[in-house]
Design an enzyme around this catalytic site. Structure first.
Site, PDB file in Angstrom:
ATOM      1  N   LYS A  89      36.447  79.255  65.582  1.00  0.00           N
ATOM      2  CA  LYS A  89      35.112  79.150  66.180  1.00  0.00           C
ATOM      3  C   LYS A  89      34.959  80.189  67.283  1.00  0.00           C
ATOM      4  O   LYS A  89      35.917  80.472  68.013  1.00  0.00           O
ATOM      5  CB  LYS A  89      34.904  77.749  66.786  1.00  0.00           C
ATOM      6  CG  LYS A  89      34.998  76.635  65.771  1.00  0.00           C
ATOM      7  CD  LYS A  89      35.054  75.261  66.414  1.00  0.00           C
ATOM      8  CE  LYS A  89      35.318  74.202  65.349  1.00  0.00           C
ATOM      9  NZ  LYS A  89      35.639  72.886  65.936  1.00  0.00           N
ATOM     10  N   TYR A 126      27.591  78.573  68.132  1.00  0.00           N
ATOM     11  CA  TYR A 126      28.928  79.028  67.771  1.00  0.00           C
ATOM     12  C   TYR A 126      29.030  79.380  66.293  1.00  0.00           C
ATOM     13  O   TYR A 126      28.361  78.778  65.456  1.00  0.00           O
ATOM     14  CB  TYR A 126      30.010  78.011  68.173  1.00  0.00           C
ATOM     15  CG  TYR A 126      29.813  76.593  67.728  1.00  0.00           C
ATOM     16  CD1 TYR A 126      28.873  75.778  68.334  1.00  0.00           C
ATOM     17  CD2 TYR A 126      30.605  76.053  66.732  1.00  0.00           C
ATOM     18  CE1 TYR A 126      28.706  74.464  67.940  1.00  0.00           C
ATOM     19  CE2 TYR A 126      30.449  74.737  66.333  1.00  0.00           C
ATOM     20  CZ  TYR A 126      29.500  73.949  66.945  1.00  0.00           C
ATOM     21  OH  TYR A 126      29.347  72.635  66.572  1.00  0.00           O
ATOM     22  N   HIS A 137      37.112  67.766  68.223  1.00  0.00           N
ATOM     23  CA  HIS A 137      36.953  67.876  66.772  1.00  0.00           C
ATOM     24  C   HIS A 137      37.742  69.028  66.159  1.00  0.00           C
ATOM     25  O   HIS A 137      37.975  70.058  66.803  1.00  0.00           O
ATOM     26  CB  HIS A 137      35.469  68.077  66.432  1.00  0.00           C
ATOM     27  CG  HIS A 137      34.592  67.008  66.978  1.00  0.00           C
ATOM     28  ND1 HIS A 137      33.257  67.177  67.216  1.00  0.00           N
ATOM     29  CD2 HIS A 137      34.866  65.730  67.338  1.00  0.00           C
ATOM     30  CE1 HIS A 137      32.746  66.060  67.705  1.00  0.00           C
ATOM     31  NE2 HIS A 137      33.697  65.162  67.791  1.00  0.00           N
ATOM     32  N   ASP A 155      32.903  59.661  68.444  1.00  0.00           N
ATOM     33  CA  ASP A 155      33.752  60.230  69.497  1.00  0.00           C
ATOM     34  C   ASP A 155      34.359  59.175  70.409  1.00  0.00           C
ATOM     35  O   ASP A 155      35.267  59.469  71.185  1.00  0.00           O
ATOM     36  CB  ASP A 155      32.959  61.260  70.311  1.00  0.00           C
ATOM     37  CG  ASP A 155      32.737  62.545  69.512  1.00  0.00           C
ATOM     38  OD1 ASP A 155      31.919  63.379  69.953  1.00  0.00           O
ATOM     39  OD2 ASP A 155      33.380  62.706  68.448  1.00  0.00           O
TER      40      ASP A 155
HETATM   41  C1  LIG Z   1      29.526  70.104  62.736  1.00  0.00           C
HETATM   42  C2  LIG Z   1      28.416  69.919  61.752  1.00  0.00           C
HETATM   43  C3  LIG Z   1      27.658  68.759  61.714  1.00  0.00           C
HETATM   44  N1  LIG Z   1      26.653  68.624  60.800  1.00  0.00           N
HETATM   45  C4  LIG Z   1      25.849  67.397  60.821  1.00  0.00           C
HETATM   46  C5  LIG Z   1      26.639  66.115  60.657  1.00  0.00           C
HETATM   47  C6  LIG Z   1      25.887  65.109  61.479  1.00  0.00           C
HETATM   48  O1  LIG Z   1      24.849  64.520  60.687  1.00  0.00           O
HETATM   49  C7  LIG Z   1      25.230  65.939  62.582  1.00  0.00           C
HETATM   50  C8  LIG Z   1      25.967  65.857  63.899  1.00  0.00           C
HETATM   51  O2  LIG Z   1      27.329  66.135  63.644  1.00  0.00           O
HETATM   52  P1  LIG Z   1      28.419  65.859  64.751  1.00  0.00           P
HETATM   53  O3  LIG Z   1      28.152  64.552  65.423  1.00  0.00           O
HETATM   54  O4  LIG Z   1      29.783  66.089  64.121  1.00  0.00           O
HETATM   55  O5  LIG Z   1      28.110  67.044  65.787  1.00  0.00           O
HETATM   56  P2  LIG Z   1      29.019  67.425  67.045  1.00  0.00           P
HETATM   57  O6  LIG Z   1      29.492  66.213  67.752  1.00  0.00           O
HETATM   58  O7  LIG Z   1      28.259  68.447  67.805  1.00  0.00           O
HETATM   59  O8  LIG Z   1      30.297  68.115  66.376  1.00  0.00           O
HETATM   60  C9  LIG Z   1      30.667  69.461  66.650  1.00  0.00           C
HETATM   61  O9  LIG Z   1      31.096  69.493  67.974  1.00  0.00           O
HETATM   62  C10 LIG Z   1      32.379  69.996  68.259  1.00  0.00           C
HETATM   63  C11 LIG Z   1      32.370  70.462  69.700  1.00  0.00           C
HETATM   64  C12 LIG Z   1      32.876  71.037  67.339  1.00  0.00           C
HETATM   65  O10 LIG Z   1      33.652  71.921  67.707  1.00  0.00           O
HETATM   66  C13 LIG Z   1      32.512  70.962  65.916  1.00  0.00           C
HETATM   67  O11 LIG Z   1      31.905  72.160  65.515  1.00  0.00           O
HETATM   68  C14 LIG Z   1      31.635  69.840  65.563  1.00  0.00           C
HETATM   69  O12 LIG Z   1      32.480  68.756  65.247  1.00  0.00           O
HETATM   70  O13 LIG Z   1      25.252  67.305  62.107  1.00  0.00           O
HETATM   71  C15 LIG Z   1      26.361  69.604  59.868  1.00  0.00           C
HETATM   72  O14 LIG Z   1      25.456  69.445  59.028  1.00  0.00           O
HETATM   73  N2  LIG Z   1      27.107  70.763  59.874  1.00  0.00           N
HETATM   74  C16 LIG Z   1      28.117  70.956  60.783  1.00  0.00           C
HETATM   75  O15 LIG Z   1      28.758  72.036  60.764  1.00  0.00           O
END
Ligand SMILES: Cc1cn([C@H]2C[C@H](O)[C@@H](COP(=O)(O)OP(=O)(O)O[C@H]3O[C@H](C)C(=O)[C@H](O)[C@H]3O)O2)c(=O)[nH]c1=O
Length: 186
Positions: free
Chosen positions: A72, A132, A62, A168
């Site tokens: 980050k 993070y 991401h 993903d």
């Molecule tokens: C990143 C983020 C997500 N969200 C909400 C959006 C979705 O409803 C839920 C899960 O989000 P997401 O599937 O994007 O989460 P990850 O797969 O852990 O994504 C993160 O994982 C990789 C490793 C990264 O480096 C990024 O910080 C980020 O993309 O949290 C938020 O409300 N705020 C945020 O800052």
């Protein structure tokens, strides 16, 4: 406090002093003044925390587009992850290159991910918590990803990804991804 260079231009590994005793340990995981002394002067404005329950969970790769690109500062507080970065900055000496880093509750290592890098990790243990800091707020409109299994990058994951979000599973390869990062300008 120790800071190490990596194969990827501008990516750093940080180790903070850990004070162990018969109760366990204490460490200042972040100290603005001490981090500034080693060159990390970012104004971190958001803290994130994710739990990944299953071994083999993969989150990534991401990034957020400029002007919401994020630096980050990543650490793993329970379990062990293989954390991977891909340099997406056009003109960078390490453009398109990847590197993986073991972050764990045991080595207390932190990873500084500069703007312009795609970030992801896979979990090597159950119940992994990562925390993070980021220096730009979350912006869904700028949220992007590249494929964790893009053959042009060739990331060598230590295990098969068994748990992935639908998002993903469907990112484009690096060559087809939206990318407004220029080395020296991000
Ligand atoms: C990143 C983020 C997500 N969200 C909400 C959006 C979705 O409803 C839920 C899960 O989000 P997401 O599937 O994007 O989460 P990850 O797969 O852990 O994504 C993160 O994982 C990789 C490793 C990264 O480096 C990024 O910080 C980020 O993309 O949290 C938020 O409300 N705020 C945020 O800052």
């Amino acid at each position: 406090m120790k800071i190490f260079n990596t194969k990827l231009q501008d990516v750093k590994i940080i180790e903070t002093p850990v004070f162990g005793d018969n109760r366990g340990f204490f460490t200042e995981s972040y100290n603005k003044e001490k981090f500034s002394e080693i060159g990390i002067t970012n104004d971190f404005i958001q803290d994130n925390h994710s739990l990944s329950v299953e071994v083999g969970t993969l989150r990534g790769m991401h990034y957020q587009l400029s002007p919401k690109a994020q630096t980050k500062l990543v650490r793993c507080t329970t379990g062990v992850i293989y954390d991977v970065l891909v340099d997406m900055r056009k003109g960078s000496p390490t453009y398109g290159q990847w590197e993986g880093y073991l972050l764990s509750e045991y080595n207390h290592r932190q990873l500084l991910v500069p703007k312009g890098f795609a970030h992801g990790f896979c979990t090597l243990t159950p119940d992994v918590n990562i925390q993070y800091k980021v220096d730009e707020l979350y912006s869904p409109e700028h949220d992007r990803g590249i494929a964790y299994d893009d053959p042009s990058i060739g990331i060598e994951w230590p295990m098969n990804a068994t748990v992935l979000s639908e998002k993903d599973k469907n990112h484009p390869n690096l060559k087809d991804a939206e990318n407004n990062f220029v080395w020296g300008e991000v």
